[in-house]
Design an enzyme around this catalytic site. Structure first.
Site, PDB file in Angstrom:
ATOM      1  N   LYS A  79       0.846  -1.199   0.000  1.00  0.00           N
ATOM      2  CA  LYS A  79       0.000   0.000   0.000  1.00  0.00           C
ATOM      3  C   LYS A  79       0.878   1.244   0.000  1.00  0.00           C
ATOM      4  O   LYS A  79       1.911   1.276   0.673  1.00  0.00           O
ATOM      5  CB  LYS A  79      -0.906  -0.024   1.236  1.00  0.00           C
ATOM      6  CG  LYS A  79      -1.944   1.099   1.276  1.00  0.00           C
ATOM      7  CD  LYS A  79      -2.886   0.924   2.462  1.00  0.00           C
ATOM      8  CE  LYS A  79      -3.941   2.007   2.523  1.00  0.00           C
ATOM      9  NZ  LYS A  79      -4.876   1.819   3.659  1.00  0.00           N
ATOM     10  N   SER A 154      -9.771   1.882   2.556  1.00  0.00           N
ATOM     11  CA  SER A 154      -8.849   2.626   1.722  1.00  0.00           C
ATOM     12  C   SER A 154      -7.794   1.756   1.032  1.00  0.00           C
ATOM     13  O   SER A 154      -7.174   2.202   0.075  1.00  0.00           O
ATOM     14  CB  SER A 154      -8.140   3.701   2.552  1.00  0.00           C
ATOM     15  OG  SER A 154      -7.340   3.089   3.566  1.00  0.00           O
ATOM     16  N   SER A 178      -9.974  -0.515   6.832  1.00  0.00           N
ATOM     17  CA  SER A 178      -9.381  -0.417   5.498  1.00  0.00           C
ATOM     18  C   SER A 178      -8.631  -1.634   4.980  1.00  0.00           C
ATOM     19  O   SER A 178      -8.235  -1.660   3.817  1.00  0.00           O
ATOM     20  CB  SER A 178      -8.457   0.794   5.418  1.00  0.00           C
ATOM     21  OG  SER A 178      -9.243   1.943   5.235  1.00  0.00           O
TER      22      SER A 178
HETATM   23  N1  GLN Z   1     -13.348   4.131   5.928  1.00  0.00           N
HETATM   24  C1  GLN Z   1     -12.760   4.616   7.139  1.00  0.00           C
HETATM   25  C2  GLN Z   1     -12.374   6.060   6.991  1.00  0.00           C
HETATM   26  O1  GLN Z   1     -12.626   6.609   5.965  1.00  0.00           O
HETATM   27  C3  GLN Z   1     -11.588   3.783   7.542  1.00  0.00           C
HETATM   28  C4  GLN Z   1     -10.352   4.076   6.789  1.00  0.00           C
HETATM   29  C5  GLN Z   1      -9.163   3.274   7.230  1.00  0.00           C
HETATM   30  O2  GLN Z   1      -9.304   2.236   7.883  1.00  0.00           O
HETATM   31  N2  GLN Z   1      -7.996   3.772   6.880  1.00  0.00           N
HETATM   32  O3  GLN Z   1     -11.823   6.666   7.866  1.00  0.00           O
END
Ligand code: GLN
Length: 488
Positions: A79, A154, A178
């Site tokens: 990532k 994400s 994410s």
């Molecule tokens: N969807 C969540 C957010 O937008 C979690 C994102 C994540 O785990 N990095 O914050």
């Protein structure tokens, strides 16, 4: 042979028996990338030259009769918020679009020591803020199961890369879901370890009390292998736990007899797509038939988890992202006539709308006069959420829930940010309590993969892995290949 379809443990056996070489395997993965990347767009940066050089080194070791680590010579995708020395690390943001780190993240150092190969860096929501990978500054990523749908986020690029055969294993990060949600949307396995299991050193900070790195893979065995490599105490991260790392593959026993699996009722209520719920209920039946004991439990503060998260995460983000000021590194706006204006313009031009929204929200909830009403209150609610889990774990060994209330939804679905925020209700509480959580494939709804989440006690990844492995051995969902259907 389509080597890109195999798991890391299958490929390791083939490397050791000299049936294939790492160069051959790595070439095969890159030719798959050439074939499908146009459609999927999982990557921000590819690094074929270094990957091939690494592969040749591993082949030389094998030829010399040296023993190799389980991930040696096997290509994985990283990532793009995890620092890789000498290789662009952008967080899918204009702000970091020119940043080439001068050091490796702790997890990268460990993977390099085991001779793992990195195909490249994967696309993500900007600064890991989002659930669709649509907020990337560069481009969207498309779901290999249906290119008209989002891959989740994400870590959408890392999950799509696995589903499309563009890498054998990958790393994501999980602040509120994410790793698990994109794993679920793409029919992969994804595990968020206990907070502190894996060093965050070199992972670009979003919300430091919640962030955790973890693997996305094709099966549970591969997830255990990646965990074996990346877990462990690191002196560069003060929150990394000084505990021994077990050999997680030893936990992979197909046996859940007598295991108490809790079903938290708040995760099965309104808002869960009935087709998703039906698949989860079938999974519960499978566990029952394998000898597990199913118990009903309650996590009464679940309804406050998302709103609490949207105070704590932005608060921490606003502090963490204050370092991007156009002075030290990253994007700098041209044409400013003073230093304050340069900082202001760099931040407004360098960050996208979702990141700006969260910085503003976080700065607000931390400001004097509001701190007690919002941030302090949220921290108190976080304690209640953690206590809910402690009480539930008196009655069961592991919790079973849908990973997401829905399957992957259409790209440009015009969903408002608030509805998307609310869908994280099933994953966010796990980060709030710092617990390990895995998502594994457990069915299909509307032709899209459904993921089941198993949540464990602090540092009890082993029970989570055992339960996941047992289900995987009894089913075939993890073997299905994404068809790359639909139009983009
Ligand atoms: N969807 C969540 C957010 O937008 C979690 C994102 C994540 O785990 N990095 O914050």
């Amino acid at each position: 042979m389509d080597l890109y379809k195999l798991t890391a443990h299958e490929l390791h056996d083939k490397l050791v028996s000299k049936e294939i070489s790492s160069v051959e395997l790595t070439e095969n993965v890159y030719s798959r990338i050439d074939e499908v990347e146009d459609k999927v767009q999982a990557y921000v940066t590819l690094d074929k030259e270094n990957a091939m050089a690494q592969a040749a080194k591993v082949d030389a070791k094998i030829a010399a009769g040296e023993a190799i680590a389980p991930l040696a010579g096997i290509p994985g995708a990283i990532k793009d918020n995890i620092c890789t020395k000498g290789l662009l690390t952008t967080c899918s943001s204009k702000m970091l679009s020119n940043v080439v780190p001068i050091y490796d993240a702790h997890v990268i150092k460990k993977l390099r020591a085991d001779d793992a190969i990195f195909t490249g860096k994967t696309n993500m929501d900007e600064f890991a803020m989002g659930s669709t990978t649509e907020s990337s500054y560069f481009h969207k990523t498309y779901n290999p199961w249906n290119l008209e749908r989002v891959p989740g986020g994400s870590s959408g690029g890392s999950a799509a890369a696995i589903a499309a055969g563009e890498a054998i294993w990958s790393l994501g990060s999980d602040t509120g879901g994410s790793i698990r949600q994109p794993a679920s949307f793409n029919g992969c396995v994804g595990i968020k370890p206990t907070y502190g299991r894996v060093s965050r050193y070199g992972c670009v900070a979003f919300a430091s009390s919640l962030d955790q790195i973890g693997p996305i893979t094709r099966d549970v065995t591969d997830a255990a292998l990646v965990l074996n490599t990346i877990c462990g105490k690191d002196e560069h991260d003060s929150t990394s736990l000084p505990v021994d790392v077990p050999d997680f593959t030893k936990a992979l026993r197909a046996d859940v007899k007598g295991l108490r699996i809790g079903l938290p009722k708040e995760y099965y209520g309104e808002g869960v797509d009935p087709k998703v719920k039906a698949e989860i209920e079938k999974a519960v039946k499978t566990y029952e038939s394998l000898g597990a004991e199913i118990v009903d439990v309650s996590l009464p503060h679940t309804e406050y988890a998302v709103i609490t998260y949207y105070i704590i995460a932005p608060a921490e983000a606003s502090a963490n992202l204050a370092r991007y000021d156009g002075v030290r590194y990253g994007f700098r706006a041209a044409n400013a006539t003073s230093a304050p204006e340069m900082t202001r313009l760099s931040r407004t031009e360098g960050f996208g709308p979702e990141v700006r929204r969260r910085i503003m929200l976080g700065t607000y909830v931390l400001s004097s006069g509001y701190y007690d009403a919002y941030y302090k209150k949220a921290m108190q609610v976080r304690t209640l959420i953690r206590r809910d889990f402690n009480e539930a774990f008196e009655k069961c060994d592991v919790l079973l829930t849908p990973t997401s209330p829905v399957v992957a939804y259409p790209v440009d679905g015009k969903m408002d940010p608030l509805s998307i925020y609310m869908l994280d209700v099933t994953t966010i509480p796990v980060n709030m309590a710092g617990l390990p959580g895995i998502s594994i494939p457990c069915g299909f709804a509307d032709g899209m993969p459904v993921g089941m989440q198993l949540i464990g006690k602090v540092l009890d990844e082993e029970t989570v892995l055992r339960a996941a492995y047992t289900f995987e051995q009894a089913t075939d969902f993890h073997k299905a290949m994404a068809p790359l259907g639909g139009n983009k």
